[in-house]
Enzyme design. Sequence first.
Site, PDB file in Angstrom:
ATOM      1  CB  THR B 320      -0.917   0.020   1.241  1.00  0.00           C
ATOM      2  OG1 THR B 320      -1.662  -1.189   1.259  1.00  0.00           O
ATOM      3  CG2 THR B 320      -1.856   1.209   1.208  1.00  0.00           C
ATOM      4  CD1 TRP B 323      -0.992   1.012  -6.242  1.00  0.00           C
ATOM      5  CD2 TRP B 323      -1.599   2.849  -5.152  1.00  0.00           C
ATOM      6  NE1 TRP B 323      -1.991   1.605  -6.960  1.00  0.00           N
ATOM      7  CE2 TRP B 323      -2.389   2.743  -6.319  1.00  0.00           C
ATOM      8  CE3 TRP B 323      -1.812   3.938  -4.305  1.00  0.00           C
ATOM      9  CZ2 TRP B 323      -3.372   3.667  -6.653  1.00  0.00           C
ATOM     10  CZ3 TRP B 323      -2.790   4.866  -4.640  1.00  0.00           C
ATOM     11  CH2 TRP B 323      -3.551   4.723  -5.802  1.00  0.00           C
ATOM     12  CG  HIS B 324       0.064   6.053  -1.683  1.00  0.00           C
ATOM     13  ND1 HIS B 324      -0.291   4.895  -1.043  1.00  0.00           N
ATOM     14  CD2 HIS B 324      -1.054   6.819  -1.735  1.00  0.00           C
ATOM     15  CE1 HIS B 324      -1.578   4.965  -0.720  1.00  0.00           C
ATOM     16  NE2 HIS B 324      -2.058   6.120  -1.120  1.00  0.00           N
ATOM     17  N   GLY B 325       3.925   5.665  -4.397  1.00  0.00           N
ATOM     18  CA  GLY B 325       5.031   6.311  -5.078  1.00  0.00           C
ATOM     19  C   GLY B 325       6.334   5.585  -4.827  1.00  0.00           C
ATOM     20  CG  PHE B 473      -0.361   8.859  -5.628  1.00  0.00           C
ATOM     21  CD1 PHE B 473       0.974   9.126  -5.328  1.00  0.00           C
ATOM     22  CD2 PHE B 473      -1.342   9.501  -4.915  1.00  0.00           C
ATOM     23  CE1 PHE B 473       1.294   9.997  -4.307  1.00  0.00           C
ATOM     24  CE2 PHE B 473      -1.017  10.371  -3.894  1.00  0.00           C
ATOM     25  CZ  PHE B 473       0.295  10.621  -3.591  1.00  0.00           C
TER      26      PHE B 473
END
Lengths: 411, 473
Positions: B320, B323-325, B473
């Site tokens: 998680t 996934w954001h960066g 993102f």
Amino acid sequence: MNTSVNSGKCAGKFIKNNVNDIVSIAVFTIIIFFLGLCSFLKEDISFSENENRVLAQRPSMNLKTVFDGSFESDYEEYVSDQFAMRDLWIRLKTVSEMALQKKEVNGVYICRDNYLIEAHESVDTQEAYQNAEYMLEFINSTTGTLGKNHVYMMLVPTASAVLTDYLPAYADEFDQNALIDYIKSNAQDAFIDVRNELEAHKDEYIYYRTDHHWTSYGAYLAYVKWAKECGLDAYSEEDFDIETASESFLGSTFSKVNYAAQKDTLQIYNLKKTNRFGVSGYNVNINNGQLTTDTLYIRDYLDKKDKYSTFLGGNNPVVTIETLHESIEEGKADEEETEDSVLLVIKDSYAHSFVPFAVNHYDKTIMVDLRYLKQPIGQVIEENNVTDILVLYNAAGFAQDVYVQNVSFYK
Amino acid sequence: MVFSSLIFLFYFLPITLVLYYAAPVKYKNPVLFFASLIFYAWGEPVYVLLMLFSTVVDYTHGMLVDKYIRNNRKDRARMVVAASVVINLGLLCFFKYVPFLTQTINQVFSLHIKVPDLTLPIGISFYTFQTMSYTIDVYRQEAKVQKNIISFGTYVALFPQLIAGPIVQYKTIGEQLDNRRITIGDVSYGIRRLIIGLGKKVLLANNIGLMWESVQESFESAASFSALTAWLGAIAFTFQIYFDFSGYSDMAIGLGRMLGFRFNENFRYPYQSESIAQFWRRWHISLGTWFREYVYIPLGGNRVSTFKWVRNIAVVWALTGIWHGASWNFGVWGLYFGVLLIAEKVFFSDLLEKLPVFMRRMYTIILVVISWVIFAFDSLRSGVSYLGKMFANPVLCDDKAKFLIGNYVLLLIILAAGSTDIPARIAFKIKTQFGEKSISYIVLSNLFLAAVLILSIAYIVDASYNPFLYFRF
């Protein structure tokens, strides 16, 4: 027949049952389509007087610009710049920010007594002091060639450093006084400090309410101080016919927020016909012949938005002013063959309302703006046989002006 | 194209809606598909091909999976699913993580491999997750195979959720793709959600974003930076990211509804959560659901030994996070939540329950604010130094903080109230008080909508600051 009556009834019932939905859809549709059509049908404007900038025009479309995305972003800018009633939208935004109690909107402090004061929060201190070094070096070397008491510098604090009582509480302003103190301590006698004069009159009308400049009166106060330091005999206020040229001036800080509760008054100091030093007129030459006139005040600008440009025609690379004297004086000059006094003013726009006072003490005055000047400054000094120099900036502008370094190429 | 732009509101949306409503049923999906391609290509004129590639890949893989399932060849079907996952994740990793990985390898081994100069295609993290969910759902027989490539393309490219979510699982709207009705109630509900979302984004998020920006500037430059300023900045960012992202989700849900689609909610007042676990059931719900359904539960979820459960939590939250960066702070941010979730469940679930509601909310929001500081700074060092200014700072208060409070106090109060269910409760009260069909309610509610829309337009016209946080993102 029957069916049409029925469907009429049905439609009525349908509307009755869904009034709220229909109204919501109507509100949205009307706003979007009305504004969309207005913007679409409105003729494009090329220049915004209010924002004082060229507006984006419809970009041309080709494969290259479409694929690198530049067409898309240019088009969005175009739509935004040409949006219907643009000025009104910006004002609406300001008013709502004020309703939210915001004290600073778009880089302008909203102050009591209807003052809109330009904020200088994110000034690069390092760059500011670097500029100071460039200018100190210039003053030092020109003093060497022109002699002591022939080179002066004046750094004028802006409204945010003088009208401090007006600023919102705890405003985090760039410290103009520290910069002025620094230059003063290094330039010593060559520095003309006008802070006390402005401070003493800060309850009077020395800064515009809707513009970042000082008023003619503010400039006059500084002129008196400058004349004193240079050993000149300053004209008194009685020597001028003070004319209220406009009472509807809305300046640069107004344009940033598009809101003002009070318009500014623009005054012009006309030297009386008969005066102590026999000044009889002027030959003003803007940008080497682009405009020649016999007045220091270009009154065409009084009918435009940019009224401050009335003073010597606004921002220009070079403005030359020859000051004419009555014939007796001329004859005398011919006999004695005294050398002409030539003042060079290196400046920003704060000088525009100051120079009309200073010109009366010189045969010729040359105003140059380093931001636009193509010539090396040394060449200007040589070609015009400059005898005196005045550097005049507002302190906040000076701190951020990347072109100040051009004086270092003076040799 | 972004929703909060003049070009979207005054050109794209009206033209698309007119064409869409005017089109006969069988042309509605094609209209939507091509409109969506233009919407995407406006911002990504080249990478639109990548999205089409991903569409074709999952369309064919879905067909294959379906064929093998029907032929009772589950093993082959599984191979096809694996291929789809590899291709999708491959695309995502290539564009998102390769530059970061090369950099890291260069640092660790002191090498000088050329770092590829790739820009992240907008929305790739969202649409690869969506297309993957389709193939997996077909394999699990939770969704019917989509035989019409235009319908499938419409699902992937659907402009409301294309570039910043919510991540709509195929099974949520599979039926609606081929069979949907649009009532006048849908359209008006959609309009309301769109306007509310626009207001949240443009009026609230952008404005508090200016405060965060100003705090960041003085954090980077000023010698003195007080604890109060640091806290104000962190709180500003906390509000900015919520109103930015939930506003975007509102707009997406509203636009979807105007087109006849019903997406699931993506936020449910996360800042009034009473625990971290609850926070993550209320924040970016579609992402949490995705990871739960396609990672956490397949790994065994919590019906395994404690050791494996801890491992599952760690895996899900590390994923998680990244996934954001592609940078360390996002990994740390994910693991921070992983650790908190484990600690909450193992150590202090009993303790928490004994606390009054107010204390539980304070506990949650403070931990969330801290998490956003980690999230906000790409560089971990800056983030840690910022936290230091918040918690171990000899200077408690300075003029900057006082100025910010003077400028933003009203906005902060509005944001604090606006991130809870108070506005919804007030709206409901007004509705029941006046009666839903009364003239006064109709006038009042529509005036409010018109005011929000007009103010939002004013802010967009004079927009010097209008970023979408979740675009990265």
